[in-house]
Design a protein around this motif. Structure first.
Motif, PDB file in Angstrom:
ATOM      1  N   UNK A  43      -7.577  52.700 -19.507  1.00 38.83           N
ATOM      2  CA  UNK A  43      -8.490  51.666 -18.554  1.00 38.83           C
ATOM      3  C   UNK A  43      -8.884  50.881 -18.701  1.00 38.83           C
ATOM      4  N   UNK A  83     -11.633  57.843 -25.014  1.00 39.08           N
ATOM      5  CA  UNK A  83     -11.496  57.380 -23.126  1.00 39.08           C
ATOM      6  C   UNK A  83     -10.138  58.289 -22.963  1.00 39.08           C
ATOM      7  N   UNK A  84      -9.093  57.693 -24.018  1.00 32.69           N
ATOM      8  CA  UNK A  84      -8.062  57.935 -23.713  1.00 32.69           C
ATOM      9  C   UNK A  84      -6.940  59.112 -25.053  1.00 32.69           C
ATOM     10  N   UNK A 116     -17.328  67.140 -22.312  1.00 32.47           N
ATOM     11  CA  UNK A 116     -16.941  67.632 -21.652  1.00 32.47           C
ATOM     12  C   UNK A 116     -15.946  68.512 -21.107  1.00 32.47           C
ATOM     13  N   UNK A 117     -15.178  67.630 -22.623  1.00 33.20           N
ATOM     14  CA  UNK A 117     -13.732  68.364 -22.564  1.00 33.20           C
ATOM     15  C   UNK A 117     -13.121  68.754 -24.116  1.00 33.20           C
ATOM     16  N   UNK A 120     -11.067  66.544 -27.522  1.00 32.88           N
ATOM     17  CA  UNK A 120     -11.492  64.985 -27.882  1.00 32.88           C
ATOM     18  C   UNK A 120     -13.592  65.528 -28.309  1.00 32.88           C
ATOM     19  N   UNK A 153     -20.623  65.155 -16.037  1.00 34.16           N
ATOM     20  CA  UNK A 153     -19.843  65.399 -15.213  1.00 34.16           C
ATOM     21  C   UNK A 153     -18.383  64.475 -15.548  1.00 34.16           C
ATOM     22  N   UNK A 154     -17.408  64.208 -16.317  1.00 34.82           N
ATOM     23  CA  UNK A 154     -16.606  64.002 -16.336  1.00 34.82           C
ATOM     24  C   UNK A 154     -17.429  63.135 -16.984  1.00 34.82           C
ATOM     25  N   UNK A 155     -16.906  61.194 -17.030  1.00 34.84           N
ATOM     26  CA  UNK A 155     -17.496  60.516 -18.262  1.00 34.84           C
ATOM     27  C   UNK A 155     -19.115  60.001 -17.201  1.00 34.84           C
ATOM     28  N   UNK A 156     -19.416  60.528 -16.759  1.00 37.24           N
ATOM     29  CA  UNK A 156     -20.632  60.058 -16.263  1.00 37.24           C
ATOM     30  C   UNK A 156     -21.837  61.130 -16.676  1.00 37.24           C
ATOM     31  N   UNK A 203     -25.354  48.470 -10.687  1.00 42.25           N
ATOM     32  CA  UNK A 203     -23.907  47.515 -10.064  1.00 42.25           C
ATOM     33  C   UNK A 203     -23.056  48.126 -11.486  1.00 42.25           C
ATOM     34  N   UNK A 205     -23.402  50.750 -13.359  1.00 41.52           N
ATOM     35  CA  UNK A 205     -22.113  51.795 -12.574  1.00 41.52           C
ATOM     36  C   UNK A 205     -21.180  51.798 -11.781  1.00 41.52           C
ATOM     37  N   UNK A 206     -20.945  50.675 -10.934  1.00 41.56           N
ATOM     38  CA  UNK A 206     -19.981  51.492  -9.789  1.00 41.56           C
ATOM     39  C   UNK A 206     -19.006  50.318 -10.546  1.00 41.56           C
ATOM     40  N   UNK A 207     -19.044  49.566 -11.725  1.00 40.69           N
ATOM     41  CA  UNK A 207     -17.134  49.013 -12.472  1.00 40.69           C
ATOM     42  C   UNK A 207     -17.187  50.160 -13.550  1.00 40.69           C
ATOM     43  N   UNK A 208     -16.045  49.959 -13.993  1.00 43.22           N
ATOM     44  CA  UNK A 208     -15.057  50.925 -15.178  1.00 43.22           C
ATOM     45  C   UNK A 208     -15.054  50.271 -16.059  1.00 43.22           C
TER      46      UNK A 208
ATOM     47  N   UNK B  35     -15.405  64.332  -8.638  1.00 35.19           N
ATOM     48  CA  UNK B  35     -14.740  63.699  -9.301  1.00 35.19           C
ATOM     49  C   UNK B  35     -13.252  63.522  -8.990  1.00 35.19           C
ATOM     50  N   UNK B  45      -4.549  51.804 -14.089  1.00 34.39           N
ATOM     51  CA  UNK B  45      -5.951  52.622 -14.603  1.00 34.39           C
ATOM     52  C   UNK B  45      -6.887  51.657 -14.146  1.00 34.39           C
ATOM     53  N   UNK B  46      -7.230  50.405 -14.737  1.00 32.12           N
ATOM     54  CA  UNK B  46      -8.181  50.107 -13.801  1.00 32.12           C
ATOM     55  C   UNK B  46      -8.047  49.874 -12.691  1.00 32.12           C
ATOM     56  N   UNK B  50     -11.437  51.584 -10.403  1.00 35.80           N
ATOM     57  CA  UNK B  50     -12.498  50.590  -9.717  1.00 35.80           C
ATOM     58  C   UNK B  50     -12.272  50.751  -8.426  1.00 35.80           C
ATOM     59  N   UNK B  53     -14.763  54.047  -8.213  1.00 36.14           N
ATOM     60  CA  UNK B  53     -16.145  54.016  -7.832  1.00 36.14           C
ATOM     61  C   UNK B  53     -16.398  53.169  -7.135  1.00 36.14           C
ATOM     62  N   UNK B  67      -5.414  68.296 -22.773  1.00 36.97           N
ATOM     63  CA  UNK B  67      -7.085  68.041 -21.919  1.00 36.97           C
ATOM     64  C   UNK B  67      -6.786  68.206 -19.697  1.00 36.97           C
ATOM     65  N   UNK B  70      -7.292  70.943 -18.522  1.00 38.31           N
ATOM     66  CA  UNK B  70      -8.742  71.362 -18.434  1.00 38.31           C
ATOM     67  C   UNK B  70      -9.484  70.581 -17.093  1.00 38.31           C
TER      68      UNK B  70
END
Lengths: 280, 280, 280
Positions: A43, A83-84, A116-117, A120, A153-156, A203, A205-208, B35, B45-46, B50, B53, B67, B70
């Motif tokens: 990502x 992340x991957x 969460x997973x 990993x 929760x997931x990645x957050x 902000x 938190x609103x961008x990956x 989620x 992906x990116x 975004x 989000x 994963x 899951x």
């Protein structure tokens, strides 16, 4: 800008060195252009490379088993970002981290979504054997990696950075790594001393990939920092977070914010850094 | 803006609910932050993360066999996008779709380039066994998946959405999925009822991943929609297409348009949605 | 703009055709929208696709063994970029390049980091057996591929394009490919004739994927150029480099520069191209 800088320096005479040294760290990255090898997720590859280039570093993304160890041994710093995942990536991550450890290359672990997973979470714990120089995650990830319930929760993250400071300190002492818990306030600890970085903007938190980018900036700063690893990690987060603050002023939403963050990081001046970095 | 909204509502008294419910759907995504798990292609992906989000959802991209199941079981919605294929990805797609179907998680299939490439055409048909909640593609992809000649060129369609409406209806009836054919006008059908979404802008054809992003927005809306899946799919396309229209006004080309779309989606207000959504 | 164009044409009567033919090449891409198949690296997939769309081409990224050969045979041109390697990707690269060679599809090799990493250096040499139409790299990469010491640091070159011109000519003669060495001045050679492209901007070194994007633009131009492959390669670099120059004027840093480059490429007019292209 100079006035503001002077005033800010005057008002915080307790820790004037952090700002000067943050600026010196940025200058060292710009001057030496360290090669930062990232084994990172699908990502954020492009964003991470562009953040490193804007900072003045030289990024290389290589994650195959045939090449990961060769590059990690030659690089100035290494990022391992979970992340991957895949069996092949896990193998390359081990090869890269092992090569970095043997070569004395500083390396940073970013335990994305650990807790969460299951898969990993296991890989992250195994990677600790290669002695990461630093670990950066959100509160849930750090709590999980330290052995607790992260509540992610997931990645957050659903936790605050302050709430997991004890877990972060324990993780730092157990691994020998500097541990950074990022959130509204970032906490950076070596198990003994702790720094708080108060830069950043909501902000982010609103961008990956904002956390992943911060991890890459930490790696670049560790490549030029020598033994002052706790401080270098905090400076990286402050420089990145302050660039985010500056970008937020002119942003119309997350996309213009992200572009502005990169442009801001690229153009940071001494006066801006001396006025803007907030570490205590 | 309020005046325009009132006027538009007055003039289209036949279908005032679509706009109010589109706004309510957006609010529900923003409030609950579902989620959304995406097994998607390497190009988008990116962007997909975004877009999600900016919409208010919480994206997670996980595509490995260890994963994928899951996460799909724990997610609010799942996207399976065929833009990047491999034997390992196919296996993970099946695991994720199976887990979603068993858990009752809504999931959306995006059959990128199906019809143009043999391997993924076979995989797409096999994935239908896991009962997708919705399927979104261009006219060529939907016609091919329904069993006809799609006439696609790579990932781009050479057909109009209206020309394949019968095929879309048949695919919906055969699979139980809501089927969305996107193009100049988007057609959304459950095999019985059909909605037309007239939002969007031609610049969307000059930016990669616009269809993939629309699919992700559909997934987020399905995560909060309950049984009204036909409408939720149309609302997602209208919200995304309207954001594109707004972005096009200030754009100097495809890159500023893409950034503007994300910023616009992030900032959408009730008055804008009530004035701008065009569904019939 | 017309005045500037006239003046520039008047002042450089020695090579007026390059500018007119560069414009004709761009028009041909826009008119026919060639399908460009890229097997490229994970960092630049999105950027490459958006550059191709802005140019007027139709991008498709497919890199799995099941589909790479099928698409390469149907495409107007193919890119093989070595930025992300794995055993599976190597296999797909061979299948795609072989299919392109057999079908007479022009294809371009981008030997990212060849010389710096052993595995890909071997793969690059093996791929030459499939007779690339063009090869684009920085000075280190081209010198390494030609058999010398490239002196590269990760993916960045430490050499100037002029310093490796002899190696580039030898590589062109040995392989039958047009060889482009990009840098401050781009050198394009078929082993006999050499063109120098003086377009471009230093900010290109602070954005990831600029070389990879230039390679994709070369592929699109080769798809419409017929036998004039040396010239088409130079036109591609000039069009891309000139778009970079125009973007740099309004940029506040690398991110706004990248967006501006795509917007500029999308909007290039005849007058701009006639005034801006600098080839000798």
């Amino acid at each position: 800008m100079n006035e503001a800088a002077t005033e800010a320096t005057t008002m915080r005479t307790d820790a004037p060195d952090h700002r000067r040294e943050a600026w010196a760290t940025l200058q060292a990255v710009r001057d030496s252009g360290p090669l930062v090898h990232s084994v990172t997720n699908l990502v954020v590859t492009n964003l991470t490379a562009n953040v490193l280039l804007a900072l003045g570093a030289s990024p290389a993304m290589v994650e195959n088993i045939e090449e990961a160890g060769e590059l990690a041994a030659a690089a100035g710093a290494l990022v391992i970002n979970l992340g991957s995942m895949s069996a092949a990536r896990t193998e390359a991550m081990h090869a890269a981290a092992l090569a970095a450890d043997r070569a004395g290359t500083p390396w940073v672990l970013d335990p994305v979504a650990v807790g969460a997973l299951s898969y990993r979470t296991g890989v992250a714990r195994e990677l600790l054997a290669h002695r990461p120089t630093a670990i950066r995650g959100n509160a849930s990830e750090i709590a999980s990696l330290a052995g607790g319930d992260g509540g992610g929760k997931g990645v957050d993250s659903t936790l605050d950075s302050g709430a997991v400071l004890d877990a972060a300190r324990r993780l730092a002492r157990d691994t020998g790594a500097v541990v950074a818990v990022t959130g509204r306030i970032d906490r950076v600890t070596d198990g003994d001393r702790t720094l708080a970085v108060e830069n950043g903007h909501v902000l982010q938190t609103r961008v990956t990939g904002m956390g992943c980018s911060a991890t890459a900036v930490i790696a670049a700063c560790l490549a030029v920092s020598g033994p002052a690893r706790l401080a270098a990690t905090a400076y990286a987060l402050a420089l990145f977070g302050f660039s985010a603050e500056r970008a937020a002023r002119g942003a119309e939403g997350p996309a213009s914010f992200q572009a502005g963050l990169i442009d801001s990081l690229y153009g940071l001046t001494e006066a801006q850094v001396l006025a803007g970095v907030r570490i205590r």
